[in-house]
Design a protein around this motif. Structure first.
Motif, mmCIF file in Angstrom:
data_model
loop_
_atom_site.group_PDB
_atom_site.id
_atom_site.type_symbol
_atom_site.label_atom_id
_atom_site.label_comp_id
_atom_site.label_asym_id
_atom_site.label_seq_id
_atom_site.Cartn_x
_atom_site.Cartn_y
_atom_site.Cartn_z
ATOM 1 N N SER A 41 -89.454 -44.022 41.278
ATOM 2 C CA SER A 41 -88.014 -43.847 41.108
ATOM 3 C C SER A 41 -87.615 -42.391 41.345
ATOM 4 N N LYS A 45 -84.995 -41.271 44.306
ATOM 5 C CA LYS A 45 -83.799 -40.527 43.914
ATOM 6 C C LYS A 45 -83.667 -39.217 44.697
ATOM 7 N N PHE A 60 -83.561 -36.018 35.462
ATOM 8 C CA PHE A 60 -84.050 -37.368 35.708
ATOM 9 C C PHE A 60 -84.744 -37.888 34.464
#
Lengths: 177, 887
Positions: A41, A45, A60
């Protein structure tokens, strides 16, 4: 806040988000699947951002992450939410430049995998259990490279390309000084 | 070593995915690891194999216990080789394998040899490896070498020892603390990083000694710390000292402020930023102190480095929460950041601007944001929506343009969390800004015309049912609501039916029309929808004529369920079908708090449509069952409240006792939970002798001794008191545990026949006013407050004297009253000078109580509080004030 600045992980991923080399110093990620999910992820991103000239930064999952890309390699350093961003970026830059020195300028996935031992030693020299050991790329590369050339092997046993590489490294070092 | 691990193929450049580890397999590599056992070691080949093993581990492959042990033993053989490169790989491998204690012994001697070697690289690495894998016993053996290493002239060796010290301090503090002299010496080192590591270790050794930390900081802030990292540490320690000394120095200049300000001129950006951030986080920082820090942060805003811009804007964003005026100077730089490539920076810039903006700049800002919203991710949009909400609450006159903005973004694409944030914001604005109500409701109506989220549709319908009938022209909402009955899924249809009924109940002129619509719903193909329609048609009654709706019906439709849903669920689960109908009054009302879950999600306050927090299953049920099974207590009536257990003994004493206070209308029962921690003893006839001389209103009526208390199996004894009915009597009780002790033969487990009577002093126990207060939350504090009779309001002001912090004062009052904080108001933002806290509860005698607490800092530490109480009974309002006045 009174605590020592600490690094939660250092990641080196390829252009598809796969691991080249990673090192976790925090137990926030208890097992491999959690780690991989985090990497995936994080990668998706940041993938579209332009972190090639200057290091970029993102919040994050309540971590601060600084990152920089070159060729097909993505460098990440993760710290706590309230960490001094500039300390994290110093570590990132140290890692990034040290890898550049160790791979003698050709920084891409292929070179990195072929010299994975150097990358792993490099990680080992930058951070110990989350505490920053060294941030100066020259010192880091120096510590790793001081024995990367097999001293025991006579010159005749080295291949041509290796000999050339050695010569190139010597040249690069003398230029850096 | 620099050579590729697999022989180069000529055509490999054509393959895009070439990797030296292509097709690597664990089994094969483990086979390869046998070369470690060769009598003639080939260092290069061994290095390659180790790299492969490390590659596998790095990719997430795991070794079984047997495999790991095998690899470990093979790797230890490699210490025979003199090759430096190979040795480095061996060190890394051992750390990765994290061997077990009995395996560690195998490598200890090799590592200790390396630790005293002449090669610096060996010494440094051997120290790090050994300290990583060692345990306390081994540590004493190598302590001498470690102390030497700390002051080694090679910085790498010194750093290795110091960093290892930092890690070891967690597991073996008593050993590491003996090194302070050497560490102290290392702090003076000329090598930058040695200084950094030494400082970190020295501070950790002394962190509990405030005076020592103070001395350390004063001496170092005068001298010159070389490394930027060490300087950052020093700044952190300095702000800690400032924070802790704040109590003593009320007047005059802050100590060490000059040092922090001086650091703003340091050559390393890392230090400048650390100092600027430290200044902005000072407790009660003045604008004069802030200015220089803001100035350097402003410079960072226009840096070419994203990380610097981010760091600066994030810090300014935090400052803007408490000192918006101080940040306004940066507004121009901030506005240019709205277009920043890095969307985190842009979002932070916008939310900062929203916090610092004044009324006149709102419209311009909104225009800029509209462009920006289309190209950021949902998570950033949510942040912006929340900022706009608070802006609107700050400038209610601007509600029109802000509400328009919200409704525009509501129509655009977006995920559930984002839409929910917008809807929540609109709901809050409707609630708090009366002028915004009608337009806000219409925006919501338009939204549900085309809303893909069932949850949001039903929530909005519910909200419409409450607010819609109170508007000037309720009829215009009917169409939107009835459309839902045609077009939506069953859940939404059922919600729409309830909303229609509410309009019918509240607006008498609409009743005939609502009846027509409800009758049509009787033909719906879903049970729930038909049931609801039938129910409402019957309750509203009157055959659809224009008549006034009865109070009972309104109460049924609008009254809130004052029972936590979890408790209701539990009671329903425990209910066994019988002649006796389920009694909703038997459901406990106490809300169980869940501090853990709330800590996990800081800042996520239950807002807007959010349901009241759900608690874990209550233990009240269990207590109630237990107590009603004891005949002596059976006639005490319904249990009002049970307290959390209060410890009456220190931890790790012979007998562990805690007490639970059970409050009944006219009685109090103390439940003593006792545990016997001595295996050689059996206790019999255990009672607690309670001296109630300091609790005049209480009279002991019954006690229930515990017949026997064997080792390590907890038992309970009870003592019951009578007290004046419905009166919150308070008092202090001293307790003495009395029992007959019998020796037990540990081998057979049999007790001797003869026992000796003995006593054991327990700590005192208090019944306080908070014991008579149930934590019962309300979903909408404002509504609840307004429906309560203003005649029963009691307001007074109190000075709480000097307090550690505002948050501490707020907590103290909440605990004193024992009430449920509402709407997340128990959380006090950092650095705030004032705070409003909303509490609700039910006082003994089933009297609802609402409390509004306003705290303010008066002077540097003095806290003043305004307490407003509304309840259903004046006497109770006065009682609450008495609690605070005497507490």
């Amino acid at each position: 806040m009174e605590s020592c600045p600490s690094i939660k992980n250092i990641l080196l991923l390829d252009s598809e988000g796969n691991r080249v080399a990673v090192k976790y110093y925090s137990d926030e990620w208890p097992n491999n699947s959690v780690k991989e999910a985090f990497e995936k992820s994080l990668f998706s991103k940041t993938q579209k951002t332009n972190a090639r000239t200057e290091a970029e930064i993102a919040m994050f999952e309540s971590h601060i992450i600084v990152y920089k890309f070159v060729q097909d390699l993505h460098f990440f350093v993760t710290g706590a939410e309230n960490e001094n961003e500039l300390i994290l970026v110093t570590v990132l830059q140290g890692f990034f430049d040290a890898v550049g020195l160790l791979l003698r300028g050709t920084v891409d996935k292929k070179e990195a995998l072929e010299n994975l031992d150097l990358i792993l030693l490099c990680l080992d020299e930058i951070v110990d259990g989350g505490i920053i050991l060294e941030t100066d790329a020259n010192v880091i590369a120096g510590k790793v490279a001081s024995h990367s050339i097999d001293a025991a092997a006579p010159l005749s046993e080295q291949t041509i390309s290796q000999a050339l590489a050695t010569a190139r490294e010597h040249l690069a070092r003398s230029l850096l000084k | 070593m620099a050579q590729p691990l697999v022989k180069k193929d000529d055509d490999r450049d054509d393959e895009a995915d070439y990797s030296p580890f292509l097709g690597i397999e664990k089994g094969a590599v483990l086979q390869e690891a046998r070369v470690f056992n060769d009598p003639q070691l080939d260092p290069r080949r061994c290095s390659q194999v180790i790299t492969k093993l490390l590659y596998l581990l790095n990719q997430g492959e795991t070794f079984t216990k047997v495999e790991a042990t095998e690899v470990f033993f093979a790797v230890t053989k490699l210490f025979q080789s003199k090759d430096i490169g190979l040795r480095r790989m061996v060190y890394v491998m051992i750390k990765e394998l994290s061997p077990s204690a009995d395996e560690v012994i195998i490598v200890t001697s090799s590592l200790m040899k390396d630790m005293t070697s002449k090669t610096d690289m060996y010494r440094a690495n051997a120290i790090r490896v050994l300290c990583r894998i060692t345990d306390g016993t081994l540590l004493t053996q190598i302590e001498r070498y470690l102390k030497q290493a700390i002051v080694d002239k090679n910085p790498v060796v010194a750093s290795a020892a110091l960093v290892s010290g930092i890690h070891l301090l967690q597991t073996n503090p008593e050993i590491v603390k003996r090194w302070s002299n050497e560490v102290q010496e290392a702090v003076q080192s000329r090598a930058a990083l040695v200084q950094f590591h030494a400082l970190a270790l020295l501070h950790q050794i002394r962190q509990n000694d405030r005076l020592a930390v103070n001395k350390l900081v004063s001496s170092l802030t005068k001298g010159s710390v070389r490394s930027p990292l060490a300087q950052c540490l020093l700044i952190r320690y300095t702000s800690q000292v400032i924070r802790e000394s704040a109590n003593n120095n009320q007047a005059g200049d802050r100590p060490f402020y000059d040092f922090l300000e001086g650091c703003l001129r340091h050559k390393a950006e890392m230090v400048i930023f650390e100092a600027a951030r430290a200044i902005t986080e000072l407790n009660g920082v003045t604008s004069r102190e802030l200015t220089p820090a803001i100035t350097v942060l402003q410079l960072f805003l226009s840096s070419s480095k994203p990380v610097l811009r981010f760091a600066a804007v994030r810090t300014l964003n935090k400052v803007a929460m408490t000192h918006p005026m101080a940040v306004t100077n940066c507004n121009i730089d901030m506005e240019s950041l709205i277009t920043d490539q890095n969307r985190s920076i842009a979002t932070l810039a916008i939310t900062t601007l929203l916090k610092t903006g004044n009324e006149s700049s709102v419209d311009r800002l909104m225009k800029q944001i509209t462009n920006f919203m289309s190209d950021i991710a949902d998570e950033f949009k949510i942040v912006v929506v929340e900022a706009i909400r608070s802006l609107c609450l700050k400038f209610p006159l601007k509600h029109r343009s802000l509400m328009n903005f919200l409704s525009n973004i509501l129509r655009e694409e977006g995920g559930f969390e984002y839409k929910k944030a917008i809807v929540d914001s609109i709901v809050i604005l409707i609630r708090d800004i009366p002028e915004a109500k009608e337009s806000g409701l219409l925006h919501l109506c338009e939204f549900i015309e085309d809303c893909e989220f069932t949850y949001l549709s039903t929530q909005i319908l519910h909200f419409l049912g409450i607010e819609g009938p109170k508007t000037s022209d309720p009829s215009k909402y009917i169409r939107y609501i009835y459309n839902r009955v045609h077009l939506e899924n069953a859940t939404v249809r059922a919600g729409a039916v309830s909303t229609l009924a509410k309009f019918g109940a509240m607006v008498d002129t609409l009743k005939p029309r609502v009846f027509v619509l409800l009758r049509r719903c009787l033909f719906d193909n879903d049970d729930e929808v038909r049931d609801r329609a039938t129910l409402y048609l019957n309750t509203l009654g009157g055959d659809g004529a224009v008549v006034e709706t009865g109070e009972d019906v309104k109460e049924f439709l609008f009254g809130s369920l004052d029972i936590p849903l979890v408790n209701l669920e539990n009671s329903l689960k425990n209910y066994e079908p019988s002649e006796e109908a389920f009694d909703i009054n038997s459901v406990p009302k106490e809300v169980k708090t869940q501090p853990l879950a709330e800590k996990k999600a800081p800042g996520k306050k239950p807002t807007g449509l959010g349901a009241p927090p759900a608690g874990p299953p209550s233990t009240v049920d269990a207590y109630e069952k237990l107590l009603s099974s004891i005949p002596e207590f059976a006639n005490f009536g319904k249990l009002f409240k049970s307290s959390a257990p209060v410890e009456l003994t220190e931890a790790e004493t012979e007998y562990a006792v805690n007490v639970v206070k059970h409050i009944f209308d006219g009685h109090v029962v103390f439940q003593y939970n006792c545990t016997n921690t001595i295996p050689e003893q059996l206790l019999e006839n255990v009672t607690v002798i309670v001296d109630a001389s300091e609790a005049e209103e209480f009279a002991e009526v019954a006690s229930k001794p515990l017949r026997s208390l064997p080792y390590d199996s907890p038992g309970q004894t009870f003592v019951a008191f009578e007290k004046p009915e419905g009166v919150p009597a308070i008092g202090k009780f001293s307790n003495m545990l009395r029992f007959i002790v019998k020796e037990v033969d540990p081998s057979t487990g049999e007790a001797e026949d003869d026992g000796v009577e003995d006593e054991y002093q327990l700590e005192e126990l208090e019944v306080v006013a908070a014991d008579y207060m149930l934590k019962v939350g309300v979903s909408n504090f404002r509504n609840a407050w307004e429906t309560m009779d203003a005649d029963c309001e009691r307001v007074d002001e109190y000075g709480l004297g000097p307090r550690e912090s505002l948050a501490e004062a707020v907590n103290a009052v909440i605990n004193l009253l024992g009430m449920q904080p509402c709407e997340g108001t128990e959380v006090v933002p950092n650095n705030s000078r004032s705070h409003t806290c909303l509490l609700s509860g039910v006082y003994i005698g089933n009297v609802k109580v609402l409390v509004r607490l306003q705290f303010g800092l008066d002077g540097p530490k003095d806290v003043a509080m305004k307490l407003a109480v509304r309840s259903e009974d004046e006497a109770v309002s006065d009682a609450i004030h008495e609690i605070v006045a005497s507490g």
